[in-house]
Design an enzyme around this catalytic site. Structure first.
Site, PDB file in Angstrom:
ATOM      1  N   HIS A 127     112.725  71.941  -6.078  1.00 35.71           N
ATOM      2  CA  HIS A 127     111.988  73.094  -5.400  1.00 35.71           C
ATOM      3  C   HIS A 127     110.528  73.231  -4.645  1.00 35.71           C
ATOM      4  O   HIS A 127     109.552  73.135  -5.302  1.00 35.71           O
ATOM      5  CB  HIS A 127     112.023  74.704  -6.868  1.00 35.71           C
TER       6      HIS A 127
ATOM      7  N   HIS B 281     108.053  73.226  -0.763  1.00 32.71           N
ATOM      8  CA  HIS B 281     107.858  73.781   0.669  1.00 32.71           C
ATOM      9  C   HIS B 281     107.614  72.732   1.680  1.00 32.71           C
ATOM     10  O   HIS B 281     106.437  72.858   1.530  1.00 32.71           O
ATOM     11  CB  HIS B 281     107.255  75.100   0.083  1.00 32.71           C
TER      12      HIS B 281
ATOM     13  N   LYS C  61     105.269  74.269   4.352  1.00 35.20           N
ATOM     14  CA  LYS C  61     103.949  74.587   4.305  1.00 35.20           C
ATOM     15  C   LYS C  61     102.951  73.630   4.188  1.00 35.20           C
ATOM     16  O   LYS C  61     102.061  73.761   3.683  1.00 35.20           O
ATOM     17  CB  LYS C  61     104.466  75.797   3.134  1.00 35.20           C
TER      18      LYS C  61
ATOM     19  N   HIS D 283     114.103  83.457  -5.065  1.00 36.17           N
ATOM     20  CA  HIS D 283     112.545  83.204  -5.173  1.00 36.17           C
ATOM     21  C   HIS D 283     112.703  84.615  -6.254  1.00 36.17           C
ATOM     22  O   HIS D 283     113.309  85.730  -5.279  1.00 36.17           O
ATOM     23  CB  HIS D 283     112.082  83.076  -4.137  1.00 36.17           C
TER      24      HIS D 283
ATOM     25  N   GLU E 269     108.570  87.050  -8.939  1.00 35.99           N
ATOM     26  CA  GLU E 269     107.629  86.195  -8.985  1.00 35.99           C
ATOM     27  C   GLU E 269     106.041  87.279  -9.571  1.00 35.99           C
ATOM     28  O   GLU E 269     105.200  87.504  -8.189  1.00 35.99           O
ATOM     29  CB  GLU E 269     106.892  84.698  -7.838  1.00 35.99           C
TER      30      GLU E 269
ATOM     31  N   ASP F 176     106.576  72.670  -6.701  1.00 30.43           N
ATOM     32  CA  ASP F 176     107.590  73.879  -5.744  1.00 30.43           C
ATOM     33  C   ASP F 176     105.548  74.103  -5.017  1.00 30.43           C
ATOM     34  O   ASP F 176     106.133  72.741  -4.344  1.00 30.43           O
ATOM     35  CB  ASP F 176     106.318  75.206  -6.470  1.00 30.43           C
ATOM     36  N   ASN F 177     104.738  74.210  -4.749  1.00 23.74           N
ATOM     37  CA  ASN F 177     104.125  74.425  -3.454  1.00 23.74           C
ATOM     38  C   ASN F 177     102.955  73.138  -3.513  1.00 23.74           C
ATOM     39  O   ASN F 177     102.725  73.324  -4.654  1.00 23.74           O
ATOM     40  CB  ASN F 177     103.600  75.551  -3.173  1.00 23.74           C
TER      41      ASN F 177
END
Length: 421
Positions: A66, A68, A71, A217, A220, A317-318
């Site tokens: 997972h 991104h 981004k 998602h 959250e 994640d990010n």
């Protein structure tokens, strides 16, 4: 032995390695093994050259399920103004509309993949913001990157669209067709909207018609009244959807009434959902209020899920964007921080699989392995036990791909400076 190098030999034997016993089917704790490498794979038998690894801990390449990539690394031009979830949403939206050309997305994706490769990751699933017209920009770039990185990092992508934007007879249908043509995964962000059950049914119908796996998602938030995970599980059971379903975040479960949480977990287990927790990003975002110390960690109920047989994973994640100001797609960092945040230590001895076998199984990537016949894609650290592993960042780790030590030099942030001027 110079820890950062290994000799070249037709058959190289690495003796006296430390490995989590669960990775080789030997139960709990840590054990010592030897691995022989020939023709890029792990093989049986002795080596022509043997190296005493002095207890160095070894892992197969990691799966980061997972992320991104689209981004990543926009923080220098798009910092979160207050560290909040809403600040992240609005800042990313403005940056996407102003800057996300094909070249901008490509360069940042490639930078992030070079980081992940240097840290020892062999498989990644990324979410791609796919509100039209961004879907027609980012998905072609993803397909190019997947081809360029084949043999180094296996790549998958899932579209990312909010449930209120996922119309089942308009732009989202076109997005679903782009996803299907790209061999992708159908994704959506769920949150309470009046017609969410109808939208979920339509979403699963689109996926089923195109033969797609799905990735959500969900929840959250620290609001205990937000419970779309339960609706996803109920819809899977109601429709009989039989492709893999992954759900990320699920933060609100941790602040819900215990009985309500348990009912949801029973449904998730019955529906066979895969859950991925994103501990670093949710620690950063959740419970953030100006002038108030956070009272919870943003983590979902991973121990309770695992106890029910739910396939639980952790991921990055990010990275360096408004949703998470830090990070480098380093799964050893994710494992270290997840262990601390979620108290994985002093618990079940096989949590390491939540960074290896579990995410690979959820996504359908090749299972990471240390058995004969497996690719010699290895991450070797100087640490000899868990305490040593988690006490330092292991920045001097060795990464082997097809049995050869790679150059782990990470890309310089200055490479991207011209994107921010």
């Amino acid at each position: 032995m110079d820890f950062k190098t290994l000799p070249q030999a037709p058959r190289l034997r690495l003796d006296n390695l430390t490995v989590p016993a669960c990775l080789i089917g030997q139960g709990a704790g840590l054990t010592r093994i030897g691995l022989t490498i020939a023709d890029g794979r792990i093989v049986d038998g002795p080596g022509d050259v043997t190296v005493d690894m002095r207890g160095a801990m070894v892992f197969p390449g990691f799966t980061d399920m997972h992320t991104h990539l689209d981004k990543g690394h926009i923080w220098p031009r798009a910092a979160n103004p207050d560290g909040s979830f809403m600040g992240a949403l609005t800042t990313v939206s403005a940056d996407r509309e102003a800057h996300w050309t094909a070249e901008d997305v490509r360069r940042r994706m490639d930078f992030a993949l070079r980081c992940a490769y240097g840290h020892g990751t062999t498989a990644i699933r990324t979410h791609l913001d796919s509100i039209a017209p961004q879907d027609s920009i980012s998905w072609p770039i993803f397909r190019e990157m997947r081809a360029e990185w084949a043999g180094r990092i296996a790549l998958q992508a899932s579209c990312l669209v909010g449930v209120d934007r996922a119309d089942m007879d308009g732009d989202f249908v076109k997005t679903a067709d782009i996803v299907a043509a790209s061999g992708g995964v159908l994704g959506m962000v769920t949150y309470p909207v009046p017609d969410i059950r109808e939208r979920l049914r339509g979403f699963f119908r689109l996926a089923s018609e195109r033969g797609l796996e799905v990735d959500f998602h969900a929840d959250e938030t620290g609001d205990p009244d937000v419970a779309t995970l339960r609706l996803i599980a109920e819809t899977v059971l109601e429709t009989g959807f039989d492709a893999p379903v992954t759900v990320g975040h699920c933060c609100s479960l941790a602040v819900q009434d215990a009985a309500e949480c348990e009912r949801t977990l029973d449904l998730v287990a019955k529906a066979g959902l895969n859950i991925v927790s994103l501990p670093m990003c949710n620690l950063y975002l959740q419970a953030r209020q100006t002038g108030r110390t956070p009272r919870w960690r943003g983590l979902t109920v991973v121990h309770e899920m695992k106890a029910r047989g739910i396939n639980v994973s952790f991921a990055s994640d990010n990275t360096r964007d408004p949703f998470y100001a830090y990070g480098d797609l380093d799964m050893l960092e994710v494992m270290r921080e997840a262990t601390r945040i979620g108290h994985l230590d002093h618990a079940d001895p096989d949590w390491v699989n939540a960074f290896l076998a579990n995410p690979a199984r959820a996504c359908g990537f090749a299972a990471p392995s240390l058995t004969p016949g497996a690719p010699a894609d290895l991450v070797i650290t100087r640490a000899r036990d868990w305490s040593e592993l988690f006490s330092r960042p292991q920045s001097d780790r060795i990464v082997l791909r097809a049995g050869r030590v790679i150059d782990r030099t990470l890309p310089d942030y200055a490479e991207l400076d011209d994107l921010f001027t």
